[in-house]
Design a protein around this motif. Sequence first.
Motif, PDB file in Angstrom:
ATOM      1  N   ILE A  24      35.292  33.375  36.167  1.00  0.00           N
ATOM      2  CA  ILE A  24      34.244  32.496  35.629  1.00  0.00           C
ATOM      3  C   ILE A  24      33.616  33.135  34.387  1.00  0.00           C
ATOM      4  O   ILE A  24      33.372  32.461  33.376  1.00  0.00           O
ATOM      5  N   GLU A  25      33.373  34.442  34.462  1.00  0.00           N
ATOM      6  CA  GLU A  25      32.771  35.175  33.349  1.00  0.00           C
ATOM      7  C   GLU A  25      33.675  35.162  32.118  1.00  0.00           C
ATOM      8  O   GLU A  25      33.225  34.885  30.997  1.00  0.00           O
ATOM      9  N   GLY A  26      34.953  35.470  32.312  1.00  0.00           N
ATOM     10  CA  GLY A  26      35.889  35.481  31.191  1.00  0.00           C
ATOM     11  C   GLY A  26      36.031  34.114  30.553  1.00  0.00           C
ATOM     12  O   GLY A  26      36.061  33.981  29.322  1.00  0.00           O
ATOM     13  N   HIS A  27      36.096  33.093  31.388  1.00  0.00           N
ATOM     14  CA  HIS A  27      36.197  31.717  30.882  1.00  0.00           C
ATOM     15  C   HIS A  27      34.945  31.325  30.118  1.00  0.00           C
ATOM     16  O   HIS A  27      35.023  30.644  29.085  1.00  0.00           O
ATOM     17  N   SER A  28      33.786  31.743  30.603  1.00  0.00           N
ATOM     18  CA  SER A  28      32.526  31.381  29.941  1.00  0.00           C
ATOM     19  C   SER A  28      32.426  31.969  28.540  1.00  0.00           C
ATOM     20  O   SER A  28      31.713  31.440  27.687  1.00  0.00           O
ATOM     21  N   ARG A  29      33.164  33.050  28.294  1.00  0.00           N
ATOM     22  CA  ARG A  29      33.190  33.643  26.953  1.00  0.00           C
ATOM     23  C   ARG A  29      34.195  32.936  26.041  1.00  0.00           C
ATOM     24  O   ARG A  29      34.356  33.302  24.883  1.00  0.00           O
ATOM     25  N   GLY A  30      34.926  31.979  26.598  1.00  0.00           N
ATOM     26  CA  GLY A  30      35.943  31.285  25.822  1.00  0.00           C
ATOM     27  C   GLY A  30      37.317  31.892  25.991  1.00  0.00           C
ATOM     28  O   GLY A  30      38.263  31.504  25.302  1.00  0.00           O
ATOM     29  N   GLY A  31      37.444  32.840  26.944  1.00  0.00           N
ATOM     30  CA  GLY A  31      38.718  33.498  27.173  1.00  0.00           C
ATOM     31  C   GLY A  31      39.677  32.676  28.010  1.00  0.00           C
ATOM     32  O   GLY A  31      39.305  31.661  28.614  1.00  0.00           O
ATOM     33  N   VAL A  32      40.918  33.140  28.051  1.00  0.00           N
ATOM     34  CA  VAL A  32      41.994  32.471  28.795  1.00  0.00           C
ATOM     35  C   VAL A  32      42.289  33.268  30.066  1.00  0.00           C
ATOM     36  O   VAL A  32      42.327  34.501  30.041  1.00  0.00           O
ATOM     37  N   ILE A  33      42.518  32.563  31.171  1.00  0.00           N
ATOM     38  CA  ILE A  33      42.799  33.191  32.457  1.00  0.00           C
ATOM     39  C   ILE A  33      44.271  33.010  32.800  1.00  0.00           C
ATOM     40  O   ILE A  33      44.788  31.889  32.767  1.00  0.00           O
ATOM     41  N   THR A  34      44.946  34.116  33.146  1.00  0.00           N
ATOM     42  CA  THR A  34      46.324  34.017  33.624  1.00  0.00           C
ATOM     43  C   THR A  34      46.437  34.746  34.957  1.00  0.00           C
ATOM     44  O   THR A  34      45.808  35.785  35.163  1.00  0.00           O
ATOM     45  N   VAL A  35      47.215  34.170  35.865  1.00  0.00           N
ATOM     46  CA  VAL A  35      47.300  34.684  37.239  1.00  0.00           C
ATOM     47  C   VAL A  35      48.748  34.798  37.690  1.00  0.00           C
ATOM     48  O   VAL A  35      49.542  33.867  37.521  1.00  0.00           O
ATOM     49  N   SER A  36      49.094  35.949  38.263  1.00  0.00           N
ATOM     50  CA  SER A  36      50.399  36.147  38.910  1.00  0.00           C
ATOM     51  C   SER A  36      50.155  36.239  40.418  1.00  0.00           C
ATOM     52  O   SER A  36      49.014  36.234  40.882  1.00  0.00           O
ATOM     53  N   TRP A  37      51.247  36.336  41.198  1.00  0.00           N
ATOM     54  CA  TRP A  37      51.102  36.332  42.656  1.00  0.00           C
ATOM     55  C   TRP A  37      52.194  37.195  43.292  1.00  0.00           C
ATOM     56  O   TRP A  37      53.283  36.730  43.554  1.00  0.00           O
ATOM     57  N   HIS A  38      51.883  38.476  43.523  1.00  0.00           N
ATOM     58  CA  HIS A  38      52.805  39.400  44.195  1.00  0.00           C
ATOM     59  C   HIS A  38      52.717  39.188  45.713  1.00  0.00           C
ATOM     60  O   HIS A  38      52.388  40.107  46.466  1.00  0.00           O
ATOM     61  N   CYS A  39      53.008  37.989  46.158  1.00  0.00           N
ATOM     62  CA  CYS A  39      52.786  37.673  47.574  1.00  0.00           C
ATOM     63  C   CYS A  39      53.769  38.402  48.493  1.00  0.00           C
ATOM     64  O   CYS A  39      54.867  38.782  48.092  1.00  0.00           O
ATOM     65  N   ASP A  40      53.353  38.587  49.732  1.00  0.00           N
ATOM     66  CA  ASP A  40      54.184  39.232  50.744  1.00  0.00           C
ATOM     67  C   ASP A  40      55.465  38.436  50.995  1.00  0.00           C
ATOM     68  O   ASP A  40      55.577  37.269  50.610  1.00  0.00           O
ATOM     69  N   ASN A  41      56.395  39.056  51.685  1.00  0.00           N
ATOM     70  CA  ASN A  41      57.625  38.397  52.095  1.00  0.00           C
ATOM     71  C   ASN A  41      57.313  37.450  53.258  1.00  0.00           C
ATOM     72  O   ASN A  41      56.886  37.897  54.319  1.00  0.00           O
ATOM     73  N   PRO A  42      57.490  36.146  53.078  1.00  0.00           N
ATOM     74  CA  PRO A  42      57.112  35.189  54.129  1.00  0.00           C
ATOM     75  C   PRO A  42      57.999  35.257  55.375  1.00  0.00           C
ATOM     76  O   PRO A  42      57.588  34.822  56.448  1.00  0.00           O
ATOM     77  N   LEU A  43      59.191  35.802  55.235  1.00  0.00           N
ATOM     78  CA  LEU A  43      60.090  35.898  56.386  1.00  0.00           C
ATOM     79  C   LEU A  43      59.728  37.073  57.290  1.00  0.00           C
ATOM     80  O   LEU A  43      59.631  36.925  58.511  1.00  0.00           O
ATOM     81  N   THR A  44      59.462  38.227  56.681  1.00  0.00           N
ATOM     82  CA  THR A  44      59.234  39.444  57.463  1.00  0.00           C
ATOM     83  C   THR A  44      57.761  39.832  57.565  1.00  0.00           C
ATOM     84  O   THR A  44      57.387  40.603  58.448  1.00  0.00           O
ATOM     85  N   GLY A  45      56.944  39.334  56.638  1.00  0.00           N
ATOM     86  CA  GLY A  45      55.550  39.762  56.590  1.00  0.00           C
ATOM     87  C   GLY A  45      55.391  41.084  55.861  1.00  0.00           C
ATOM     88  O   GLY A  45      54.294  41.621  55.742  1.00  0.00           O
ATOM     89  N   GLY A  46      56.515  41.609  55.348  1.00  0.00           N
ATOM     90  CA  GLY A  46      56.475  42.856  54.597  1.00  0.00           C
ATOM     91  C   GLY A  46      55.944  42.647  53.195  1.00  0.00           C
ATOM     92  O   GLY A  46      55.626  41.526  52.793  1.00  0.00           O
ATOM     93  N   PRO A  47      55.832  43.733  52.413  1.00  0.00           N
ATOM     94  CA  PRO A  47      55.300  43.622  51.049  1.00  0.00           C
ATOM     95  C   PRO A  47      56.234  42.859  50.124  1.00  0.00           C
ATOM     96  O   PRO A  47      57.382  42.550  50.482  1.00  0.00           O
ATOM     97  N   VAL A  48      55.775  42.597  48.937  1.00  0.00           N
ATOM     98  CA  VAL A  48      56.551  41.846  47.950  1.00  0.00           C
ATOM     99  C   VAL A  48      57.870  42.537  47.636  1.00  0.00           C
ATOM    100  O   VAL A  48      58.854  41.896  47.258  1.00  0.00           O
TER     101      VAL A  48
END
Length: 380
Positions: free
Chosen positions: A118-142
């Motif tokens: 919210i703070e970065g956007h309020s300054r006029g900045g751009v927000i980018t997001v990645s997602w290193h999500c866990d392994n959905p099959l095993t529950g292990g890390p990405v």
Amino acid sequence: MQTIKIKRLFLVFSFGITIFSYAQKSASTPLLVDKKATPETQKLYKNLQALTQKGILFGHQDDLAYGVKWRYEEGRSDVKDVTNDYPAVYGWDLAGLEKKSDKNIDGVPFDKMKQYIIEGHSRGGVITVSWHCDNPLTGGPVSDTTPNSLAAALPNGTSHEKYKSWLNEIATFFSALKDKNGKPIPVLFRPFHELNGSWFWWGKNNATSEDLIALWRFTFDYLQSKGVHNLIYLYNTDRFKTREEYLASYPGADYVDMLTFDTYHSYPPTAEAFIENCQRQLKIVSTLAKEQNKIMAFAETGFEAIPYDKWWTDTLMKAIGDYKISYVLLWRNQGWQEKEQKMHYYTPFKGHPSEKDFVDFYNLKQTLFGRDAAKAKLYK
């Protein structure tokens, strides 16, 4: 009679030219793949395209959360400490949100992340997001590359319902990002990033291109069904050598808004090799972007600990060259890594040997930081 005929021909010809010119203009203006995208998201996309003709937005991962030798200090930023200005692009990661953790993979609490966005956007900045999500099959890390992990997340797969529940958490987070007027904050979303690498469960050698394309399209469609319309979708690979390699898991122009890639400068490659690699990749992506009417960006880069005093002006800028990219994002300034017993950072801090060169980089006409983004009024 002859005069009337000539006038008619002239009018028809003029009308044809007008239609042709309009078609050319329409074809040159990229359109979001989400046809229900919020007005602010549409404006951001349009303005990002226009801004590529003026310069390159500079981004930094986790910039507001921590830096070298500090964490969670209000208003603090290593980039700001050096330049007296914030980045134009703020990068974040949602890994951990899928399992309802209170903090992400880098230890940043999600409630703080939301405020930083919210703070970065309020300054006029751009927000980018990645997602290193866990392994959905095993529950292990990405990094758990158990075979068939991605296929199991597809419809009728054994972990499909779990994956959908994870998308529900992501949808809730994106939908909750609102500005002071209650309007959704646009986000550049980069799912399944570095998808041509083999180090994540969705990567090459761990899943087929057909399955990855199917999961990408399902993810897009599912978020749409949840009413999430403040996203700009980024296709992303790690380093690549050919057009065919870059497009191997491309879900199609109807599912992607921006073409991006990640390439780091690391030993043993020389500065010359890094520059050559980036130029080759940018040439390929630039051609594709023109063909598909997309925007392109350098989604992740950097040289850990920045051992070259003039890396910014003498290496990074030469690596980008004259290509019209939307932004370049440097990775995070984690600081001291206890496990590896070394410093881990990608932008300079006060007193760093490359500090002066970074200021020179900041002062270049083609590099755009926080104040430049604010002046550009990207959401209007």
